[in-house]
Design an enzyme around this catalytic site. Structure first.
Site, PDB file in Angstrom:
ATOM      1  N   LYS A 195       0.871  -1.097   0.056  1.00  0.00           N
ATOM      2  CA  LYS A 195       0.016  -0.044  -0.086  1.00  0.00           C
ATOM      3  C   LYS A 195       0.785   1.158   0.008  1.00  0.00           C
ATOM      4  O   LYS A 195       1.617   1.248   0.841  1.00  0.00           O
ATOM      5  CB  LYS A 195      -0.874  -0.182   1.096  1.00  0.00           C
ATOM      6  CG  LYS A 195      -1.596   1.263   1.168  1.00  0.00           C
ATOM      7  CD  LYS A 195      -2.815   1.217   2.416  1.00  0.00           C
ATOM      8  CE  LYS A 195      -3.518   2.505   2.738  1.00  0.00           C
ATOM      9  NZ  LYS A 195      -4.327   2.312   3.724  1.00  0.00           N
ATOM     10  N   LYS A 248      -1.947  -1.395  -3.769  1.00  0.00           N
ATOM     11  CA  LYS A 248      -2.893  -0.151  -3.769  1.00  0.00           C
ATOM     12  C   LYS A 248      -2.253   1.022  -3.871  1.00  0.00           C
ATOM     13  O   LYS A 248      -1.151   1.331  -2.909  1.00  0.00           O
ATOM     14  CB  LYS A 248      -3.891  -0.445  -2.474  1.00  0.00           C
ATOM     15  CG  LYS A 248      -4.784   0.665  -2.022  1.00  0.00           C
ATOM     16  CD  LYS A 248      -5.084   0.755  -0.680  1.00  0.00           C
ATOM     17  CE  LYS A 248      -5.906   1.908  -0.347  1.00  0.00           C
ATOM     18  NZ  LYS A 248      -5.957   2.021   0.953  1.00  0.00           N
TER      19      LYS A 248
HETATM   20  C1  PBG Z   1      -7.541   3.259   5.717  1.00  0.00           C
HETATM   21  C2  PBG Z   1      -7.598   3.246   4.300  1.00  0.00           C
HETATM   22  C3  PBG Z   1      -7.569   4.020   3.413  1.00  0.00           C
HETATM   23  C4  PBG Z   1      -8.182   3.638   2.240  1.00  0.00           C
HETATM   24  C5  PBG Z   1      -8.503   2.045   2.393  1.00  0.00           C
HETATM   25  N1  PBG Z   1      -8.267   1.929   3.791  1.00  0.00           N
HETATM   26  C6  PBG Z   1      -6.858   5.422   3.218  1.00  0.00           C
HETATM   27  C7  PBG Z   1      -5.805   5.805   3.772  1.00  0.00           C
HETATM   28  O1  PBG Z   1      -4.853   5.001   3.703  1.00  0.00           O
HETATM   29  O2  PBG Z   1      -5.717   6.869   3.868  1.00  0.00           O
HETATM   30  C8  PBG Z   1      -8.323   4.050   0.940  1.00  0.00           C
HETATM   31  C9  PBG Z   1      -9.246   3.601  -0.096  1.00  0.00           C
HETATM   32  C10 PBG Z   1      -9.788   4.548  -1.240  1.00  0.00           C
HETATM   33  O3  PBG Z   1      -8.944   5.732  -1.447  1.00  0.00           O
HETATM   34  O4  PBG Z   1     -10.587   4.065  -1.905  1.00  0.00           O
HETATM   35  N2  PBG Z   1      -6.139   3.369   6.094  1.00  0.00           N
END
Ligand code: PBG
Length: 323
Positions: A195, A248
Site C-alpha cells: 500500500k 493499492k
Molecule cells: C485506511 C484506508 C484508506 C483506504 C482504504 N483503507 C485510506 C488511507 O490509507 O488513507 C483508501 C481507499 C480509497 O481511497 O478508496 N487506512
C-alpha cells in the site's frame, strides 16, 4: 468448522467457501471477482451520496441493508465494510457499534462474504492509522495490539474475513494469532500488503472521516519510488500468514502484481481506490469518456496484469459492465 493452525500454511482457508473459490479462481477478472466497498457511519440518520464518488453512499446501520439487498440482486457476493464511529477515541474500541453494525448485516444476509477493514484512522482523534507515542511518533507496538483487538471484535461480531490496511509492522502475524487463539482459524486475512502513500485516497478520507489532522502517512505507507520495499512488504505479509495479498492504488501498482505473485505464490488483488474511480467519474461528467467504458478499460488492464480479484466502488455494476 475448525482448522488446525499449527501446520503453518493453511491452504484450506481459501478453499472452504464457494464465494472464496469464485473470488480466487485463476480465470480472468469477472463479476464474481469484484469486492464492493461500503461505508457505515454511526452518526448518520439518513444515507448520503458521496459528491466525489457518484453511485457511492455513506450509510447508516439501517440504510446499508437496502443497499446490500440491491447489490446482491446485481450479483455482488463480496463486500468490504468500513465502519466510521460517531465518537473518536485513542483509548478504546466502539464495541457496541461494531457488533451491531456487523451483526445486523450478517444476520440479514448470511450468504454474503463480509470483509472488514482494520485500521485506526477513522477512530483516532488525529486520523493516523496507528496510535501515537509521547513525542507524537507512531507507536507500532501498541498500535498492533489495538488493531488486533479490533480484528477479534470484528470476527466475534460475524466478519467473514479481516483486511488490515494500517501498514504497521507485524499486524498480519498478530491478527493471525489472535484469530487462531479465539476460534477463528478459518477467517482469512486479506492484507493491504503493498500500500503506497498516495494522492488517490482523498475521496475515501472524506467518506471515512480519516484524513490525518497533522503530518502525513509517509512513515508507514510505502514510497512509490521504492520498488524493493513494495515487493518486500508483500513477501513479509505472506510470511506472517496473509491468505490474500493486495496492491493499492491499483492502476499505479500494476507492474508489481506479477512479481509479487511469483515471489509469494499467493493470490494478489488490486484496489481501484476512490481517486481512481473519481477520476473516471470526472472525465465522464465532463463528456470526455463514457464512465462504463473507462471502468472496463481499467478492469481489463488489471486482468492483463494478473490481478486475482479487484476491489472497486463499481463492483455493483460488474455484471453489466463485463457483459
Ligand atoms: C485506511 C484506508 C484508506 C483506504 C482504504 N483503507 C485510506 C488511507 O490509507 O488513507 C483508501 C481507499 C480509497 O481511497 O478508496 N487506512
Amino acid at each position: 468448522m475448525t482448522l488446525q493452525s499449527s501446520y503453518g500454511l493453511e491452504l484450506r482457508r481459501n478453499r472452504t467457501l464457494p464465494q472464496l473459490r469464485d473470488l480466487l479462481s485463476s480465470e480472468s477478472l469477472n463479476a464474481k471477482k469484484l469486492i464492493q466497498p461500503i461505508f457505515v457511519s454511526e452518526s448518520l440518520k439518513e444515507r448520503e451520496e458521496m459528491q466525489s464518488l457518484p453511485g457511492v453512499y455513506r450509510d447508516s446501520k439501517e440504510s446499508v441493508l437496502a443497499q446490500i439487498e440491491f447489490d446482491l440482486k446485481s450479483g455482488v457476493k463480496h463486500f468490504l465494510l468500513f465502519l466510521v464511529p460517531g465518537t473518536k477515541s485513542n483509548d478504546s474500541i466502539p464495541k457496541s457499534f461494531y457488533e451491531s453494525a456487523i451483526g445486523g448485516i450478517k444476520q440479514r444476509f448470511p450468504e454474503i462474504f463480509l470483509w472488514l477493514d482494520t485500521c485506526l484512522c477513522s477512530l483516532t482523534t488525529h486520523g493516523h492509522c496507528g496510535l501515537l507515542g509521547k513525542k507524537g511518533e507512531i507507536d507500532n507496538a501498541s498500535s498492533v495490539v489495538r488493531l488486533s483487538d479490533i480484528a477479534l471484535c470484528y470476527a466475534q461480531s460475524g466478519a467473514d474475513g479481516i483486511s488490515p490496511s494500517d501498514m504497521m509492522d507485524g499486524r498480519v502475524a498478530s491478527h493471525r494469532k489472535i484469530l487462531d487463539q479465539n476460534g477463528f482459524a478459518h477467517v482469512p486475512v486479506m492484507s493491504y500488503s503493498t500500500k503506497f502513500k498516495s494522492n488517490f485516497y482523498g475521496p475515501f478520507r472524506e467518506a471515512a472521516e480519516s484524513a490525518p489532522g497533522h503530518g502525513d502517512r509517509s512513515s508507514y505507507q510505502i514510497d512509490v519510488r521504492n520498488r524493493e520495499d513494495s515487493i518486500l512488504s508483500s513477501i513479509r505479509d505472506a510470511q506472517e500468514g496473509a491468505d490474500l495479498l493486495m496492491v493499492k492504488p491499483g492502476i499505479t501498482s500494476i507492474d508489481l502484481i506479477q512479481p509479487i505473485r511469483d515471489k509469494t505464490g499467493l493470490p494478489v488483488g488490486a484496489y481501484q481506490v476512490s481517486g481512481e474511480y473519481a477520476s473516471l467519474a470526472m472525465l465522464a461528467q465532463n463528456g470526455f469518456c463514457k464512465f462504463e467504458d473507462g471502468l472496463l478499460e481499467t478492469w481489463n488492464v488489471f486482468s492483463r496484469a494478473g490481478a486475482s480479484y479487484l476491489i472497486t466502488y463499481a463492483a455493483r455494476r460488474g455484471k453489466e459492465i463485463f457483459s
